[in-house]
Design an enzyme around this catalytic site. Sequence first.
Site, PDB file in Angstrom:
ATOM      1  N   GLU A 101      23.841  41.905  25.398  1.00 59.74           N
ATOM      2  CA  GLU A 101      24.093  40.800  26.208  1.00 59.74           C
ATOM      3  C   GLU A 101      23.382  41.057  27.752  1.00 59.74           C
ATOM      4  OE1 GLU A 101      25.469  38.570  25.144  1.00 59.74           O
ATOM      5  OE2 GLU A 101      27.205  39.135  24.201  1.00 59.74           O
ATOM      6  N   HIS A 120      31.321  43.021  31.237  1.00 59.24           N
ATOM      7  CA  HIS A 120      31.657  42.172  30.407  1.00 59.24           C
ATOM      8  C   HIS A 120      32.598  42.886  29.543  1.00 59.24           C
ATOM      9  CE1 HIS A 120      32.067  39.763  26.640  1.00 59.24           C
ATOM     10  NE2 HIS A 120      31.234  40.437  26.017  1.00 59.24           N
ATOM     11  N   HIS A 122      36.292  42.417  26.638  1.00 58.81           N
ATOM     12  CA  HIS A 122      37.083  41.498  25.364  1.00 58.81           C
ATOM     13  C   HIS A 122      38.666  41.866  25.825  1.00 58.81           C
ATOM     14  CE1 HIS A 122      33.509  41.485  22.454  1.00 58.81           C
ATOM     15  NE2 HIS A 122      33.225  41.323  23.459  1.00 58.81           N
ATOM     16  N   TYR A 145      48.529  31.838  42.817  1.00 60.00           N
ATOM     17  CA  TYR A 145      47.419  31.957  44.148  1.00 60.00           C
ATOM     18  C   TYR A 145      46.469  32.932  43.868  1.00 60.00           C
ATOM     19  CZ  TYR A 145      49.195  36.223  46.316  1.00 60.00           C
ATOM     20  OH  TYR A 145      49.574  37.613  46.515  1.00 60.00           O
ATOM     21  N   HIS A 187      35.364  34.719  22.921  1.00 55.56           N
ATOM     22  CA  HIS A 187      34.563  36.065  23.288  1.00 55.56           C
ATOM     23  C   HIS A 187      35.180  37.111  24.110  1.00 55.56           C
ATOM     24  CE1 HIS A 187      30.436  37.748  23.668  1.00 55.56           C
ATOM     25  NE2 HIS A 187      31.176  38.751  23.646  1.00 55.56           N
ATOM     26  N   TYR A 240      42.214  38.598  54.253  1.00 53.17           N
ATOM     27  CA  TYR A 240      43.127  39.393  53.343  1.00 53.17           C
ATOM     28  C   TYR A 240      42.334  40.570  52.481  1.00 53.17           C
ATOM     29  CZ  TYR A 240      46.486  40.057  49.770  1.00 53.17           C
ATOM     30  OH  TYR A 240      47.646  40.579  48.551  1.00 53.17           O
TER      31      TYR A 240
END
Length: 249
Positions: A101, A120, A122, A145, A187, A240
């Site tokens: 990737e 990345h 899974h 939220y 994925h 925040y």
Amino acid sequence: MSIAGHDGSLGREIDARAALIDACRALNARGVNQGKAGNASVRWDRGSRAGLLVTPSALPYDRMRPDDIVWLSLELAGSGGAAGGDVAAVVDSAGRRPSSEWRIHRDIYQHRPEAAAVLHAHPPHATALACLPEGQSSGIPAFHYMVAVAGGVDIRCAAYATFGSPALSEATLAALAGRRACLMAHHGIVALGASLDAALSLAEEVESLARMYLLARQLGTPALLDEAEMKRVLALFADYRPDQAPEAG
Ligand code: 13P
């Protein structure tokens, strides 16, 4: 465990390489990833050459050593040129093979100047959601939220494309517009941050939100916060959680 960020604290390249491996092991230890799945990178320039350090392809994280991490130039041609979807055709000067990737990582650094780290993974719940038609069309909507943690009013899902393909990188970049994280259909997820720590905590947050959302869906139809409320929350995040303020766009 604290993972150093790419804010100068990584210092030497060897430390950045070690921090990447720590981040991947942390993802697995925290249930956000498993086995050899996923990959990680940090933006890393060598002198005037803009580039990135990325994990190698298909090597278990417990066997990964700093030397296995691959440095790639951000100038790698287009979508990989003749390499197409063939990761073996893209190797560093020492002959190491980067993650399949690598395009996703490279393209994020090329298009998102604020990104210093990309993960990345899974994760089980986020990926399960990304396998449902509704998850693919709506991603994680504003049922809570904290969805704002990814920088917008929802967390989108990138359209499916074959792993390692230029099309997957394009779809991921599109889903990340104005966001720091997205799901990927059939994925997993991608999370980016101003440091490895920030990307790691965002990846955890996305998985946790997906888990809560799936749980709520098992009990009924989750009520959603309206756009006006989500905009209020996004504005509050500026104070925040300054590192998690709204994304532009
Ligand atoms: P790599 O081991 O090549 O990084 O691939 C793992 C993965 O998750 C592909 O999407």
